[in-house]
Design a protein around this motif. Structure first.
Motif, PDB file in Angstrom:
ATOM      1  N   SER A 193     -11.486   1.180   2.612  1.00 20.01           N
ATOM      2  CA  SER A 193     -10.337   2.041   2.320  1.00 20.01           C
ATOM      3  C   SER A 193     -10.745   3.196   1.418  1.00 20.01           C
ATOM      4  CB  SER A 193      -9.229   1.220   1.645  1.00 20.01           C
ATOM      5  OG  SER A 193      -8.814   0.156   2.481  1.00 20.01           O
ATOM      6  N   ASN A 194      -9.789   4.099   1.177  1.00 21.27           N
ATOM      7  CA  ASN A 194     -10.007   5.249   0.294  1.00 21.27           C
ATOM      8  C   ASN A 194      -9.023   5.217  -0.866  1.00 21.27           C
ATOM      9  OD1 ASN A 194     -12.134   6.971   1.541  1.00 21.27           O
ATOM     10  ND2 ASN A 194     -10.735   6.886   3.282  1.00 21.27           N
ATOM     11  N   HIS A 195      -8.874   4.064  -1.491  1.00 20.47           N
ATOM     12  CA  HIS A 195      -7.911   3.940  -2.585  1.00 20.47           C
ATOM     13  C   HIS A 195      -8.392   4.690  -3.826  1.00 20.47           C
ATOM     14  CE1 HIS A 195      -5.997   1.223   0.001  1.00 20.47           C
ATOM     15  NE2 HIS A 195      -6.456   0.067  -0.460  1.00 20.47           N
ATOM     16  N   ILE A 196      -7.433   5.071  -4.649  1.00 13.72           N
ATOM     17  CA  ILE A 196      -7.752   5.648  -5.953  1.00 13.72           C
ATOM     18  C   ILE A 196      -7.172   4.725  -7.021  1.00 13.72           C
ATOM     19  CG2 ILE A 196      -7.891   8.018  -5.116  1.00 13.72           C
ATOM     20  CD1 ILE A 196      -5.095   8.488  -6.137  1.00 13.72           C
ATOM     21  N   PRO A 197      -7.832   4.628  -8.179  1.00 16.68           N
ATOM     22  CA  PRO A 197      -7.412   3.647  -9.183  1.00 16.68           C
ATOM     23  C   PRO A 197      -6.196   4.108  -9.982  1.00 16.68           C
ATOM     24  CG  PRO A 197      -9.319   4.859  -9.974  1.00 16.68           C
ATOM     25  CD  PRO A 197      -9.079   5.316  -8.556  1.00 16.68           C
ATOM     26  N   GLY A 198      -5.472   3.136 -10.528  1.00 15.77           N
ATOM     27  CA  GLY A 198      -4.358   3.430 -11.414  1.00 15.77           C
ATOM     28  C   GLY A 198      -4.813   3.491 -12.864  1.00 15.77           C
ATOM     29  N   SER A 213      -4.011   7.132  -1.829  1.00 18.12           N
ATOM     30  CA  SER A 213      -3.720   5.756  -1.415  1.00 18.12           C
ATOM     31  C   SER A 213      -3.839   4.820  -2.613  1.00 18.12           C
ATOM     32  CB  SER A 213      -4.697   5.337  -0.315  1.00 18.12           C
ATOM     33  OG  SER A 213      -4.456   4.011   0.085  1.00 18.12           O
ATOM     34  N   ARG A 214      -2.814   3.989  -2.830  1.00 15.98           N
ATOM     35  CA  ARG A 214      -2.778   3.098  -3.996  1.00 15.98           C
ATOM     36  C   ARG A 214      -2.502   1.663  -3.554  1.00 15.98           C
ATOM     37  NH1 ARG A 214      -3.478   6.151  -9.012  1.00 15.98           N
ATOM     38  NH2 ARG A 214      -2.433   8.160  -8.744  1.00 15.98           N
ATOM     39  N   ASN A 215      -3.251   0.758  -4.149  1.00 19.13           N
ATOM     40  CA  ASN A 215      -2.985  -0.668  -3.977  1.00 19.13           C
ATOM     41  C   ASN A 215      -2.044  -1.080  -5.110  1.00 19.13           C
ATOM     42  OD1 ASN A 215      -3.022  -3.364  -3.383  1.00 19.13           O
ATOM     43  ND2 ASN A 215      -5.246  -3.599  -3.463  1.00 19.13           N
ATOM     44  N   SER A 216      -0.843  -1.481  -4.767  1.00 19.99           N
ATOM     45  CA  SER A 216       0.213  -1.628  -5.771  1.00 19.99           C
ATOM     46  C   SER A 216       0.746  -3.055  -5.864  1.00 19.99           C
ATOM     47  CB  SER A 216       1.376  -0.679  -5.429  1.00 19.99           C
ATOM     48  OG  SER A 216       2.482  -0.915  -6.276  1.00 19.99           O
ATOM     49  N   LEU A 257       0.862  -1.172   0.000  1.00 24.19           N
ATOM     50  CA  LEU A 257       0.000   0.000   0.000  1.00 24.19           C
ATOM     51  C   LEU A 257       0.906   1.230   0.000  1.00 24.19           C
ATOM     52  CD1 LEU A 257      -2.983   0.896   0.193  1.00 24.19           C
ATOM     53  CD2 LEU A 257      -2.681   1.025   2.663  1.00 24.19           C
ATOM     54  N   VAL A 258       0.802   2.044  -1.042  1.00 21.44           N
ATOM     55  CA  VAL A 258       1.686   3.202  -1.146  1.00 21.44           C
ATOM     56  C   VAL A 258       0.854   4.484  -1.254  1.00 21.44           C
ATOM     57  CG1 VAL A 258       3.471   1.837  -2.269  1.00 21.44           C
ATOM     58  CG2 VAL A 258       1.851   3.101  -3.680  1.00 21.44           C
ATOM     59  N   TRP A 259       1.525   5.606  -0.971  1.00 22.41           N
ATOM     60  CA  TRP A 259       0.874   6.913  -1.117  1.00 22.41           C
ATOM     61  C   TRP A 259       1.505   7.627  -2.304  1.00 22.41           C
ATOM     62  CZ3 TRP A 259      -3.390   8.811   1.239  1.00 22.41           C
ATOM     63  CH2 TRP A 259      -3.715  10.139   0.952  1.00 22.41           C
ATOM     64  N   ARG A 281       2.748  -1.229 -10.468  1.00 22.55           N
ATOM     65  CA  ARG A 281       1.511  -1.119 -11.233  1.00 22.55           C
ATOM     66  C   ARG A 281       0.370  -1.005 -10.240  1.00 22.55           C
ATOM     67  NH1 ARG A 281       4.887  -0.184 -14.137  1.00 22.55           N
ATOM     68  NH2 ARG A 281       5.421  -1.095 -16.166  1.00 22.55           N
ATOM     69  N   TYR A 282      -0.411   0.072 -10.349  1.00 22.00           N
ATOM     70  CA  TYR A 282      -1.475   0.325  -9.386  1.00 22.00           C
ATOM     71  C   TYR A 282      -2.779  -0.351  -9.818  1.00 22.00           C
ATOM     72  CZ  TYR A 282       1.718   3.925  -7.678  1.00 22.00           C
ATOM     73  OH  TYR A 282       2.809   4.594  -7.182  1.00 22.00           O
ATOM     74  N   LYS A 283      -3.498  -0.838  -8.850  1.00 25.90           N
ATOM     75  CA  LYS A 283      -4.769  -1.511  -9.128  1.00 25.90           C
ATOM     76  C   LYS A 283      -5.738  -0.539  -9.787  1.00 25.90           C
ATOM     77  CE  LYS A 283      -8.169  -4.535  -6.913  1.00 25.90           C
ATOM     78  NZ  LYS A 283      -8.642  -5.108  -5.636  1.00 25.90           N
ATOM     79  N   GLN A 284      -6.353  -1.002 -10.886  1.00 29.33           N
ATOM     80  CA  GLN A 284      -7.233  -0.134 -11.668  1.00 29.33           C
ATOM     81  C   GLN A 284      -8.712  -0.345 -11.359  1.00 29.33           C
ATOM     82  OE1 GLN A 284      -5.945  -0.254 -15.930  1.00 29.33           O
ATOM     83  NE2 GLN A 284      -4.207  -1.380 -15.097  1.00 29.33           N
TER      84      GLN A 284
END
Length: 540
Positions: free
Chosen positions: A374-379, A328-331, A322-324, A345-348
């Motif tokens: 969570s509050n992730h944003i897509p890649g 927030s990005r699931n990577s 999990l990176v910023w 590569r970030y989760k889309q």
């Protein structure tokens, strides 16, 4: 000569949906009975025909709600655990949320029910046109236009039959269309055919052709690429709620456990490992991307163990973090040896209510219902990730994170955009606490392998860790679920240019075909004369 058989009537047609839902569940994992899938569709076609004879919008609506609820309870009961864990609510609220979800989760069947009733209200559709052109087309369109939280396609009911599922090379929607068309042919044969074996030929011949095409695809020779040796790590990290992040003892023990498992995989390998792979959420909440943002997930301990594993093994390491990065990005990250350079590569495709809250800006109170979301944003769509094998060859894989494997269109776009030698899926099913969910989730990878013509390697934090070849056959025994384990896989890759009809053409031709068939049936069928108009005409 015997007259055509009439469709039998039952007093309470809605009761028929219970055995249909049970057969639906038997067709999916963990049972995987394709015969149950065919019988399920057979009864569903029969029920749909009864709906058109009743022509009641109220009953059609009730049928849609009831079927959705029954399918959820029988096949996807495991969603209850996710709702309970993510919402963090008490029993009553969790049950209420589950009931609401059950009502709408499989609403796609409404496209079939309402579409059939509407078209037969307007037109006098012949039985042959209704079953062979109209119904299979409505099923395909329902796969196309109905987004679902956990996508399930009609073709999924047949993914465990190796001699039939090869039709997925055209796409899962086509597998569903052909399967429903075949069941429709059997329906007409049993209920409307004349006496004698010879009269069965027109119904059985198309099914024989479909079966022969499946056999042809199954016997197809696929040029193999480089053989590589993979080490798949299953650390069995349990799902972690937000308060765990502040538990330094738990986080330290988790990091140490993952590191020890990696060392064990390196020591026990019988041959040089080309790629060392950790699944999604092996170490939750943390990442290796340094950032000055106060929301940064950077962890020096995480950096140390990943670099140490790469340096000791001299092998690329694939892991989830999990990176910023502007949010927030699931990577999915690969760390290369020698240079220690990371590629991400970030989760889309994000999981609604798990990785983000739909409509949160307009309905902020939803956060109170789902505090663990969570509050992730897509890649964005990116290139395949490359790595160097122990023999010096450069290969690539298409990276998918968890939920993304469920979407045929998305996976097709990923492979078309940047072809690769295989597909790698890192996933985490721990929130569901169910082997049934894990098997159903893994089963989606079986069809993605056939659609893309590439091996699919699935590495799960608590299981199921497995792999499928381009025909959807398992390439390794499943590792025991909910246990710490290591799997070694000799993976025969394919040529990067490998393609299938689905990769070449996508789903669009079949969707346009379905629309054309519906219009064709509608406009070639005479308008339906209502009963009161018939009476007036007779009196005149």
């Amino acid at each position: 000569m015997r007259k055509h058989s009439k469709i039998p009537q039952i007093k309470y047609p809605l009761l028929l949906l219970l055995p249909v839902a049970i057969l639906f569940s038997l067709a999916l994992e963990p049972f995987g009975f394709a015969s149950a899938g065919f019988l399920c569709i057979f009864l569903l076609l029969y029920f749909t025909k009864l709906l058109t004879e009743k022509s009641s919008w109220k009953q059609t609506f009730l049928a849609t709600i009831l079927f959705s609820s029954l399918v959820t309870v029988t096949s996807f009961y495991w969603i209850w655990n996710a709702i309970r864990n993510i919402s963090g609510q008490g029993m009553m609220i969790s049950i209420l949320l589950f009931i609401i979800y059950a009502f709408v989760s499989f609403y796609k069947v409404g496209v079939v029910f309402f579409g059939s009733v509407f078209l037969t209200k307007k037109r006098t559709v012949k039985n042959s046109d209704f079953f062979l052109l109209l119904l299979p087309s409505l099923f395909l369109i329902s796969d196309w236009i109905c987004p679902m939280v956990f996508p399930v396609y009609w073709g999924d009911l047949f993914r465990n039959q190796i001699l039939w599922r090869q039709m997925a090379k055209f796409g899962t929607e086509v597998l569903g269309f052909v399967s429903i068309l075949s069941v429709s042919l059997l329906y007409l044969m049993f209920l409307k055919s004349k006496q004698g074996i010879k009269s069965y030929f027109p119904y059985l011949f198309p099914i024989f052709c479909f079966f022969s095409l499946n056999l042809y695809f199954l016997a197809e020779t696929i040029l193999q690429g480089t053989n590589i040796h993979l080490a798949l790590l299953q650390p069995n990290t349990s799902y972690a709620k937000r308060e765990i992040r502040e538990d330094q003892v738990w986080m330290t023990n988790t990091i140490q456990s993952v590191y020890d498992l990696g060392l064990e995989a390196i020591r026990n390998a019988s041959k040089p490992v080309d790629l060392l792979i950790l699944p999604e959420s092996s170490i939750p909440f943390l990442g290796t991307l340094d950032s000055k943002n106060p929301n940064s997930t950077y962890s020096k301990s995480f950096v140390d163990i990943t670099r140490s594993l790469v340096q000791i093994s001299n092998t690329p390491l694939v892991f989830n973090e999990l990176v910023w990065d502007l949010g927030s990005r699931n990577s999915l990250t690969i760390l290369h040896p020698i240079t220690l350079v990371s590629e991400r590569r970030y989760k889309q495709v994000l999981l609604p209510f798990g990785e983000y809250l739909p409509w949160e800006t307009k309905l902020p109170w939803l956060r109170n219902l789902f505090p663990e979301t969570s509050n992730h944003i897509p890649g964005e769509l990116t290139e395949a990730l490359g790595f160097q094998t122990k023999t010096g060859e450069v290969l690539s894989f298409s990276p998918l994170i968890c939920y993304e494997i469920l979407y045929p269109d998305f996976v097709g776009n990923v492979v078309r955009h940047s072809p690769s030698e295989f597909i790698l899926n890192l996933t985490n099913d721990s929130w569901f606490e169910s082997q049934t969910e894990a098997k159903q989730h893994a089963g989606a990878g079986r069809l993605r392998s056939i659609e893309s013509g590439r091996p699919v390697v699935r590495v799960a934090v608590t299981g199921i860790t497995t792999a499928f070849d381009p025909w959807g056959r398992e390439m390794m025994g499943d590792l025991q679920t909910f246990q710490k384990a290591i799997g070694y896989l000799d993976l025969p890759t394919v040529e990067k240019g490998r393609t299938t009809p689905f990769i070449q053409f996508g789903p669009s031709p079949w969707r346009f075909m379905a629309i054309f068939l519906i219009f064709f049936v509608f406009f070639r069928s005479p308008p339906r004369i209502l009963s009161h108009k018939k009476k007036n005409e007779i009196e005149i």
